[in-house]
Design a protein around this motif. Structure first.
Motif, PDB file in Angstrom:
ATOM      1  N   HIS A 219       0.840  -1.200   0.000  1.00 24.22           N
ATOM      2  CA  HIS A 219       0.000   0.000   0.000  1.00 24.22           C
ATOM      3  C   HIS A 219       0.872   1.244   0.000  1.00 24.22           C
ATOM      4  CE1 HIS A 219       0.650   0.938   4.361  1.00 24.22           C
ATOM      5  NE2 HIS A 219       0.949  -0.338   4.380  1.00 24.22           N
ATOM      6  N   ALA A 220       0.263   2.359  -0.357  1.00 21.35           N
ATOM      7  CA  ALA A 220       0.979   3.637  -0.361  1.00 21.35           C
ATOM      8  C   ALA A 220       1.256   4.069   1.076  1.00 21.35           C
ATOM      9  CB  ALA A 220       0.163   4.696  -1.080  1.00 21.35           C
ATOM     10  N   LEU A 221       2.486   4.475   1.326  1.00 19.89           N
ATOM     11  CA  LEU A 221       2.852   5.011   2.639  1.00 19.89           C
ATOM     12  C   LEU A 221       4.147   5.790   2.495  1.00 19.89           C
ATOM     13  CD1 LEU A 221       2.227   5.058   5.737  1.00 19.89           C
ATOM     14  CD2 LEU A 221       3.811   3.129   5.960  1.00 19.89           C
ATOM     15  N   ASN A 222       4.127   7.015   2.963  1.00 21.09           N
ATOM     16  CA  ASN A 222       5.353   7.808   3.054  1.00 21.09           C
ATOM     17  C   ASN A 222       5.128   8.896   4.085  1.00 21.09           C
ATOM     18  OD1 ASN A 222       4.321  10.273   1.629  1.00 21.09           O
ATOM     19  ND2 ASN A 222       4.222   8.865  -0.121  1.00 21.09           N
ATOM     20  N   VAL A 223       6.161   9.651   4.389  1.00 16.68           N
ATOM     21  CA  VAL A 223       6.089  10.638   5.459  1.00 16.68           C
ATOM     22  C   VAL A 223       5.007  11.695   5.198  1.00 16.68           C
ATOM     23  CG1 VAL A 223       7.893  12.099   4.475  1.00 16.68           C
ATOM     24  CG2 VAL A 223       7.503  12.136   6.945  1.00 16.68           C
ATOM     25  N   LEU A 224       4.646  11.909   3.932  1.00 16.96           N
ATOM     26  CA  LEU A 224       3.597  12.887   3.607  1.00 16.96           C
ATOM     27  C   LEU A 224       2.215  12.265   3.564  1.00 16.96           C
ATOM     28  CD1 LEU A 224       5.403  14.742   0.675  1.00 16.96           C
ATOM     29  CD2 LEU A 224       5.285  15.448   3.073  1.00 16.96           C
ATOM     30  N   GLN A 225       2.148  10.952   3.417  1.00 20.51           N
ATOM     31  CA  GLN A 225       0.869  10.245   3.266  1.00 20.51           C
ATOM     32  C   GLN A 225       0.839   9.051   4.211  1.00 20.51           C
ATOM     33  OE1 GLN A 225       1.860   9.904  -1.039  1.00 20.51           O
ATOM     34  NE2 GLN A 225      -0.270  10.460  -1.418  1.00 20.51           N
ATOM     35  N   ASP A 226       0.358   9.284   5.419  1.00 18.59           N
ATOM     36  CA  ASP A 226       0.307   8.224   6.413  1.00 18.59           C
ATOM     37  C   ASP A 226      -0.882   7.308   6.125  1.00 18.59           C
ATOM     38  OD1 ASP A 226       1.110   6.789   8.578  1.00 18.59           O
ATOM     39  OD2 ASP A 226       0.406   8.209  10.094  1.00 18.59           O
ATOM     40  N   ALA A 227      -0.864   6.104   6.686  1.00 19.52           N
ATOM     41  CA  ALA A 227      -1.944   5.135   6.485  1.00 19.52           C
ATOM     42  C   ALA A 227      -2.201   4.382   7.782  1.00 19.52           C
ATOM     43  CB  ALA A 227      -1.566   4.173   5.370  1.00 19.52           C
ATOM     44  N   PRO A 228      -2.676   5.095   8.813  1.00 21.26           N
ATOM     45  CA  PRO A 228      -2.821   4.466  10.134  1.00 21.26           C
ATOM     46  C   PRO A 228      -3.754   3.262  10.157  1.00 21.26           C
ATOM     47  CG  PRO A 228      -3.903   6.620  10.062  1.00 21.26           C
ATOM     48  CD  PRO A 228      -3.066   6.518   8.832  1.00 21.26           C
ATOM     49  N   ASP A 229      -4.839   3.311   9.373  1.00 19.91           N
ATOM     50  CA  ASP A 229      -5.780   2.185   9.389  1.00 19.91           C
ATOM     51  C   ASP A 229      -5.157   0.928   8.784  1.00 19.91           C
ATOM     52  OD1 ASP A 229      -7.639   3.822  10.577  1.00 19.91           O
ATOM     53  OD2 ASP A 229      -8.708   4.276   8.720  1.00 19.91           O
ATOM     54  N   MET A 230      -4.377   1.103   7.729  1.00 17.64           N
ATOM     55  CA  MET A 230      -3.741  -0.056   7.109  1.00 17.64           C
ATOM     56  C   MET A 230      -2.660  -0.625   8.025  1.00 17.64           C
ATOM     57  SD  MET A 230      -4.072  -1.945   4.405  1.00 17.64           S
ATOM     58  CE  MET A 230      -4.494  -1.138   2.853  1.00 17.64           C
ATOM     59  N   LEU A 231      -1.908   0.237   8.676  1.00 21.15           N
ATOM     60  CA  LEU A 231      -0.880  -0.248   9.600  1.00 21.15           C
ATOM     61  C   LEU A 231      -1.512  -0.975  10.789  1.00 21.15           C
ATOM     62  CD1 LEU A 231       1.628   2.737   9.560  1.00 21.15           C
ATOM     63  CD2 LEU A 231       1.931   0.475   8.526  1.00 21.15           C
ATOM     64  N   ALA A 232      -2.681  -0.509  11.200  1.00 23.55           N
ATOM     65  CA  ALA A 232      -3.393  -1.192  12.288  1.00 23.55           C
ATOM     66  C   ALA A 232      -3.815  -2.591  11.846  1.00 23.55           C
ATOM     67  CB  ALA A 232      -4.610  -0.373  12.707  1.00 23.55           C
TER      68      ALA A 232
ATOM     69  N   SER B  53       5.490   3.888  -3.200  1.00 24.22           N
ATOM     70  CA  SER B  53       5.622   5.358  -3.137  1.00 24.22           C
ATOM     71  C   SER B  53       6.281   5.815  -1.836  1.00 24.22           C
ATOM     72  CB  SER B  53       4.261   6.040  -3.283  1.00 24.22           C
ATOM     73  OG  SER B  53       3.666   5.712  -4.507  1.00 24.22           O
ATOM     74  N   PRO B  54       7.325   5.109  -1.359  1.00 22.71           N
ATOM     75  CA  PRO B  54       7.957   5.514  -0.098  1.00 22.71           C
ATOM     76  C   PRO B  54       8.647   6.867  -0.196  1.00 22.71           C
ATOM     77  CG  PRO B  54       9.315   3.877  -1.187  1.00 22.71           C
ATOM     78  CD  PRO B  54       8.035   3.959  -1.973  1.00 22.71           C
ATOM     79  N   LEU B  55       8.992   7.283  -1.416  1.00 24.91           N
ATOM     80  CA  LEU B  55       9.635   8.590  -1.625  1.00 24.91           C
ATOM     81  C   LEU B  55       8.684   9.556  -2.319  1.00 24.91           C
ATOM     82  CD1 LEU B  55      13.179   7.346  -2.744  1.00 24.91           C
ATOM     83  CD2 LEU B  55      12.334   7.842  -0.439  1.00 24.91           C
ATOM     84  N   ALA B  56       7.368   9.262  -2.234  1.00 22.33           N
ATOM     85  CA  ALA B  56       6.329  10.130  -2.816  1.00 22.33           C
ATOM     86  C   ALA B  56       6.629  10.431  -4.285  1.00 22.33           C
ATOM     87  CB  ALA B  56       6.175  11.414  -2.013  1.00 22.33           C
ATOM     88  N   MET B  57       6.901   9.362  -5.038  1.00 18.47           N
ATOM     89  CA  MET B  57       7.170   9.470  -6.481  1.00 18.47           C
ATOM     90  C   MET B  57       8.317  10.433  -6.776  1.00 18.47           C
ATOM     91  SD  MET B  57       4.864   7.384  -7.767  1.00 18.47           S
ATOM     92  CE  MET B  57       4.429   7.768  -9.460  1.00 18.47           C
TER      93      MET B  57
ATOM     94  N   ILE C  10       7.734  15.661  13.260  1.00 18.65           N
ATOM     95  CA  ILE C  10       7.210  15.640  11.890  1.00 18.65           C
ATOM     96  C   ILE C  10       5.690  15.775  11.901  1.00 18.65           C
ATOM     97  CG2 ILE C  10       6.796  14.081   9.939  1.00 18.65           C
ATOM     98  CD1 ILE C  10       9.733  13.204  10.220  1.00 18.65           C
ATOM     99  N   ASP C  11       5.033  15.058  12.803  1.00 21.32           N
ATOM    100  CA  ASP C  11       3.574  15.183  12.911  1.00 21.32           C
ATOM    101  C   ASP C  11       3.181  16.626  13.224  1.00 21.32           C
ATOM    102  OD1 ASP C  11       3.058  12.536  12.361  1.00 21.32           O
ATOM    103  OD2 ASP C  11       3.064  11.917  14.462  1.00 21.32           O
ATOM    104  N   ARG C  12       3.928  17.248  14.106  1.00 23.21           N
ATOM    105  CA  ARG C  12       3.620  18.647  14.469  1.00 23.21           C
ATOM    106  C   ARG C  12       3.804  19.566  13.271  1.00 23.21           C
ATOM    107  NH1 ARG C  12       5.741  23.275  15.677  1.00 23.21           N
ATOM    108  NH2 ARG C  12       7.903  22.596  15.316  1.00 23.21           N
ATOM    109  N   LEU C  13       4.893  19.389  12.547  1.00 23.32           N
ATOM    110  CA  LEU C  13       5.173  20.243  11.397  1.00 23.32           C
ATOM    111  C   LEU C  13       4.139  20.081  10.283  1.00 23.32           C
ATOM    112  CD1 LEU C  13       9.050  19.776  11.224  1.00 23.32           C
ATOM    113  CD2 LEU C  13       7.832  21.912  11.758  1.00 23.32           C
TER     114      LEU C  13
END
Length: 340
Positions: free
Chosen positions: A189-202, A215-219, A322-325
């Motif tokens: 699945h798609a996951l990178n620092v700009l596009q989190d996927a909490p439900d999939m990780l759960a 897309s770990p480097l957001a293309m 990162i989350d704060r930023l």
């Protein structure tokens, strides 16, 4: 702490913590309307050298798909691995139908009969007698049909053609259908620092699956390049609706996305990391189940990505910053959700 290896879910198959994505090395291919689906022209000899260099640097997980370059990526990967095939874990995908003569995607087929034909063809192109991880490449396939394909994958496992299987989808409910199978090992699945996927990780945590991150480097956005000049055969020059972060007029990276990357630059480049290495470090810190699969078109890119392994994951404090930023709220479990 060093991050060197991970296990693909409950399969027991061990892979390097970093994989290699082989979409780009398939070269140019297209949709029926001419929409580019590759990353532009490639040098096959450079691709072979890069794969072998990655292997020398400890990378043992290689992810491709039959449709990448309409078969070309699988052929190049098989050629590059050669007699070292047994040293690596090979993942490929099926579900798309294509014409290799015109390098055109022509449709999709979610029937069990096509799955078997596709697997036979992939084994031939890869030059191997088995696929370690076989993945359904139709992200929106109907769950009822997917259940049949899951059961067929179990048959492939019994026949020794496949060691484990997965679904490439961004829908946790669909991924859960495959997760019911004994030899389902992962979800891609798609996951990178700009596009989190909490439900999939759960879901991965609850079902014992590996999280294979496309897309770990957001293309390419997280490599620190501006991408203002994109060749005509590059999918980012005419991005389809699902490809975020690039202007639809071929203008390159979306300024808003670039500004987000810039806001994270100091953290991502901590401890001497390149921006790409920092983006991979975020993924390893995000969950112990993640296996990012950045793409490449050169030996230099393969080396830069592999260099992230020795530097390990970011710290919990860096994740929180990162989350704060980015204006995301950090959940108590470490999962993140989009802030309002």
């Amino acid at each position: 702490m060093e991050t060197t290896s991970r296990t693909l879910g409950r399969s027991g198959i061990e892979v390097s913590a970093l994989g290699v994505g082989c979409w780009a090395i398939g070269g140019e291919w297209q949709a029926p309307d001419g929409q580019p689906l590759g990353w532009g022209k490639v040098d096959d000899e450079e691709s072979v050298r890069a794969i072998r260099r990655a292997l020398d640097l400890g990378i043992t997980f290689f992810d491709t798909a039959d449709v990448y370059g309409t078969g070309h990526s699988e052929e190049i990967l098989g050629r590059a691995l050669g007699k070292r095939r047994d040293q690596v874990v090979v993942a490929t995908k099926w579900g798309n139908v294509f014409d290799p003569d015109t390098r055109t995607l022509t449709g999709a087929d979610d029937s069990p009969a096509y799955a078997r034909r596709a697997l036979t063809a992939s084994l031939r192109r890869l030059g191997t007698d088995h696929v370690d991880l076989y993945q359904l490449h139709l992200s929106d396939a109907e769950p009822e049909q997917a259940a049949q394909l899951r059961d067929l994958c179990e048959e492939f496992v019994k026949e020794g053609l496949v060691r484990a299987y997965a679904w490439s989808t961004d829908d946790p409910a669909r991924a859960a259908v495959f997760a019911e199978g004994e030899h389902c090992a992962a979800v891609q699945h798609a996951l990178n620092v700009l596009q989190d996927a909490p439900d999939m990780l759960a879901l991965c945590e609850e079902s014992g699956l590996a999280s294979i991150n496309r897309s770990p480097l957001a293309m390419g956005l997280l490599t620190g390049k501006r991408h203002t000049s994109l060749e005509a055969g590059d999918i980012r020059s005419r991005p389809p609706s699902w490809l975020q972060g690039f202007g639809g007029d071929g203008s390159g990276a979306d300024p808003e996305w670039v500004s987000r990357v810039e806001a994270l630059r100091d953290i991502l480049t901590s401890d001497g990391r390149t921006p790409a290495q920092g983006a991979l470090a975020w993924l390893w810190a995000r969950s112990p189940r993640t296996v990012p699969i950045p793409g490449f078109r050169s030996v230099a890119q393969a080396e830069d990505n592999a260099g992230a392994i020795a530097k390990g994951p970011l710290t919990a404090e860096q994740l929180a910053e990162i989350d704060r930023l980015l204006g995301r709220r950090a959940a108590p479990t470490g999962r993140t959700t989009e802030g309002q």
